[in-house]
Write an enzyme that holds these catalytic residues in place. Structure first.
Site, short mmCIF file in Angstrom:
data_model
loop_
_atom_site.label_atom_id
_atom_site.label_comp_id
_atom_site.label_asym_id
_atom_site.label_seq_id
_atom_site.Cartn_x
_atom_site.Cartn_y
_atom_site.Cartn_z
N TYR A 323 0.84 -1.20 0.00
CA TYR A 323 0.00 0.00 0.00
C TYR A 323 0.87 1.26 0.00
O TYR A 323 1.89 1.32 0.68
CB TYR A 323 -0.91 0.02 1.24
CG TYR A 323 -2.09 0.97 1.07
CD1 TYR A 323 -3.34 0.49 0.70
CD2 TYR A 323 -1.93 2.34 1.24
CE1 TYR A 323 -4.41 1.36 0.52
CE2 TYR A 323 -2.99 3.22 1.05
CZ TYR A 323 -4.23 2.72 0.70
OH TYR A 323 -5.28 3.59 0.51
N GLU A 357 -4.85 6.14 6.09
CA GLU A 357 -4.87 4.93 5.25
C GLU A 357 -3.94 3.87 5.79
O GLU A 357 -4.11 2.68 5.54
CB GLU A 357 -4.42 5.20 3.81
CG GLU A 357 -4.91 6.42 3.24
CD GLU A 357 -4.21 6.84 1.96
OE1 GLU A 357 -4.37 6.19 0.93
OE2 GLU A 357 -3.52 7.87 2.01
N LYS A 418 -1.43 -1.16 -13.90
CA LYS A 418 -2.04 -0.91 -12.58
C LYS A 418 -3.52 -1.30 -12.57
O LYS A 418 -4.27 -0.96 -13.47
CB LYS A 418 -1.90 0.58 -12.27
CG LYS A 418 -2.76 1.10 -11.14
CD LYS A 418 -2.07 0.98 -9.82
CE LYS A 418 -3.09 1.04 -8.68
NZ LYS A 418 -2.53 0.50 -7.44
P1 IOT Z 1 -3.57 -1.15 -4.57
O1 IOT Z 1 -2.27 -0.52 -4.88
O2 IOT Z 1 -4.24 -1.92 -5.65
O3 IOT Z 1 -3.50 -2.09 -3.30
C1 IOT Z 1 -2.79 -1.74 -2.16
C2 IOT Z 1 -2.16 -2.99 -1.57
O4 IOT Z 1 -3.19 -3.89 -1.14
C3 IOT Z 1 -1.35 -3.82 -2.56
O5 IOT Z 1 -0.04 -3.34 -2.71
C4 IOT Z 1 -1.40 -5.18 -1.93
O6 IOT Z 1 -0.46 -5.31 -0.88
C5 IOT Z 1 -2.80 -5.24 -1.35
N1 IOT Z 1 -3.76 -5.87 -2.29
C6 IOT Z 1 -4.34 -5.31 -3.35
N2 IOT Z 1 -5.17 -6.17 -3.97
C7 IOT Z 1 -5.12 -7.32 -3.26
C8 IOT Z 1 -5.75 -8.59 -3.37
N3 IOT Z 1 -6.63 -8.86 -4.34
N4 IOT Z 1 -5.46 -9.54 -2.47
C9 IOT Z 1 -4.57 -9.30 -1.48
N5 IOT Z 1 -3.95 -8.11 -1.32
C10 IOT Z 1 -4.21 -7.13 -2.19
C11 IOT Z 1 -5.17 2.21 -3.77
C12 IOT Z 1 -4.89 1.09 -4.66
O7 IOT Z 1 -4.90 1.19 -5.87
O8 IOT Z 1 -4.57 -0.05 -4.03
N6 IOT Z 1 -4.02 2.54 -3.00
C13 IOT Z 1 -3.07 3.39 -3.64
C14 IOT Z 1 -3.40 4.86 -3.57
C15 IOT Z 1 -3.69 5.49 -2.29
C16 IOT Z 1 -4.22 6.89 -2.57
N7 IOT Z 1 -4.17 7.70 -1.41
C17 IOT Z 1 -3.86 9.00 -1.41
N8 IOT Z 1 -3.73 9.69 -2.51
N9 IOT Z 1 -3.70 9.57 -0.24
C18 IOT Z 1 -1.68 3.06 -3.09
O9 IOT Z 1 -0.79 3.91 -3.17
O10 IOT Z 1 -1.49 1.94 -2.64
MG MG Z 2 -0.69 -0.95 -5.57
#
Ligand code: IOT
Ligand code: MG
Length: 487
Positions: A323, A357, A418
């Site tokens: 994350y 977050e 992504k």
């Molecule tokens: P994303 O980057 O897809 O997911 C965040 C984390 O959640 C992943 O790196 C992974 O560790 C876990 N994860 C995601 N999908 C799964 C899954 N299906 N099963 C298990 N673990 C999973 C949103 C996002 O796209 O999440 N987060 C962004 C942006 C944050 C925005 N905030 C802000 N502007 N203040 C990020 O940077 O992670």
């Molecule tokens: Mg990610």
């Protein structure tokens, strides 16, 4: 619960009036400790963690309570030593994932600090009577703030008058008698550096390795989507420990099982797949809002699937995530012109504070401890200050990160576009469809999500209701009936 994988303290409420009606969400052992005190300035702390006593260190007229962790297995004693030498400036020296409370003397002065990114939130009330209350959850302080004074380095918590959240990278000293002073311990870097691309790639890999190394502790699971962020973390854990356990969650609506399995096989991971319903993911909303104490609907959508997945993991273990990588690397801004990327990153890096977050609360109420290596201080500093041309290069987003792990992951993973967790789990589209099915106009779906999140916030944070008692369907009905969302 006792587990070496969990920090000694994951939550606290420190009060200069003796124990109050504390209600912390974190589920682990809980102890009330006397930190200092005589007559007027009795200081008690309710501490939740794997070994609450171990969260406190004392020397002379100082007592330090450390929630979370700092590198090199440094506990509260390490903070105390540094504080002894440097006073409040100690916190500029400390990288970690922590909140700390320092009690001076019998409690007439209290210094509080959070890490560079405020990943362990801390809330403060200082009343006109001279009482000081500090807690890792704002809801604990509800009602105390009516007589709360303004405090520098803090922002008032929406809906909780007089309850103030300490800003990320801030150290605040409160004198019971009145005067308070805030200092910056870290600020979001405003400058950018032109680094040779090969050097940047090597540095990114090296800082991430260090961040993972200090946070690995068994039993540990990496939550894996099969995207570059979490795959790079899993590869780093594997390289450090010689093994890695991974888990991927999918719903009846959508999953990323195939790309995650590809990575897991490549790394020889002990891999688990969790299948659930997207309805059960959405049902986490009251818990997510109660635990992050934030009503931002976009952040809630990212955290809903994680909150659901965490329920499947064994208490007493650690979770490592990917994350946050998208924030300093501009990964959420697909399709935007290169010129704008730097500005978008500046915006994202100036708006994260208070979204919570990365708060440990999302896992600690289940007895889990979460780590987010991309927001380790050194990693964040390195990623933020790289020129945007290294973040998107040759049309490839997160170029520097992809390059850094090109030899450690399957080529397909390195080039995989992504897909956000809210998309890959079907959370966003499912919630939208629920609202459309309630007659909400397509153009009003985002507004409806924002109002619902806010209503739930009012119930579980400002109102102190148990999240398990919130009826999401009823809140939705009320919002649709009250607001003009169907037109
Ligand atoms: P994303 O980057 O897809 O997911 C965040 C984390 O959640 C992943 O790196 C992974 O560790 C876990 N994860 C995601 N999908 C799964 C899954 N299906 N099963 C298990 N673990 C999973 C949103 C996002 O796209 O999440 N987060 C962004 C942006 C944050 C925005 N905030 C802000 N502007 N203040 C990020 O940077 O992670
Ligand atoms: Mg990610």
């Amino acid at each position: 619960m006792t587990s070496d994988a969990i920090p000694a303290a994951v939550a606290c409420h420190v009060s200069t009036r003796g124990p109050g009606p504390t209600r912390l969400s974190a589920r682990a052992s809980e102890e009330t400790l006397r930190l200092a005190g005589q007559a007027r300035w009795q200081v008690d702390a309710t501490v939740v963690g794997s070994a609450p006593q171990g969260a406190v260190a004392r020397a002379g007229d100082l007592a330090v309570l450390l929630v979370g962790e700092i590198p090199d297995d440094g506990g509260p004693e390490a903070v105390l030593r540094l504080y002894h030498d440097l006073g409040p400036w100690a916190f500029s020296e400390l990288a970690g994932r922590f909140a700390a409370v320092v009690v001076h003397g019998a409690g007439e002065r209290v210094t509080v600090s959070v890490d560079h990114a405020g990943t362990v939130p801390l809330y403060v009330v200082h009343t006109w009577d001279g009482d000081i209350d500090v807690a890792t959850e704002a809801k604990v302080l509800a009602g105390l703030g009516d007589r709360g004074r303004p405090l520098p380095g803090t922002d008032e918590v929406p809906g909780l008058r007089g309850v103030r959240r300490l800003r990320a990278g801030t150290c605040l000293t409160v004198q019971a008698s009145g005067h308070s002073r805030a200092r910056d311990t870290w600020t979001v870097p405003a400058h950018r550096e032109r680094v040779d691309p090969d050097a940047a790639v090597a540095e990114v890999r090296a800082v991430l390795e260090e961040a993972v190394a200090w946070q690995v502790r068994e039993p540990m699971t990496t939550v894996l989507s099969g995207g570059i962020d979490s795959s790079a973390v899993a590869a780093t854990v594997r390289a450090h420990s010689g093994r890695v356990a991974t888990v991927t969650m999918g719903t009846d609506r959508s999953d990323e099982f195939a790309p995650a399995s590809l990575v897991a096989r490549h790394l020889g991971a002990r891999h688990t797949q969790v299948s659930t319903t997207v309805d059960s993911v959405l049902a986490e909303l009251p818990f997510v809002v109660a635990l992050t104490e934030c009503a931002d609907p976009a952040v809630n959508e990212y955290l809903l699937p994680l909150a659901r997945l965490y329920r499947e993991l064994p208490a007493g273990s650690r979770v490592m995530t990917g994350y946050g990588a998208d924030i300093p690397l501009g990964g959420m801004h697909r399709g935007q012109a290169d010129m704008a990327l730097e500005e978008l990153i500046v915006d994202d890096m100036s708006t994260f504070d208070g979204l919570n977050e990365l708060s440990p609360n999302l896992g600690s109420h289940l007895g889990l401890w979460t780590s987010h290596p991309y927001w380790d201080r050194a990693v964040l500093q390195r990623l933020t200050t790289l020129a945007a041309g290294l973040k998107r290069r040759e049309g490839i987003d997160k170029w520097v990160l992809r390059q850094a792990f090109a030899d450690a992951l399957p080529a397909e993973t390195v080039s995989r576009p992504k897909l956000g967790i809210h998309e890959g789990s079907g959370t966003t589209s499912h919630w939208s469809e629920v609202l459309l099915g309630r007659g909400v106009a397509a153009g009003r779906v985002q507004a409806a999500k924002a109002r619902i999140s806010r209503d739930i916030y009012d119930l579980v944070v400002a109102g102190g209701q148990e999240p398990g008692d919130v009826d999401l369907g009823a809140v939705t009905t009320a919002v649709v009936a009250r607001e003009e969302l169907t037109g």
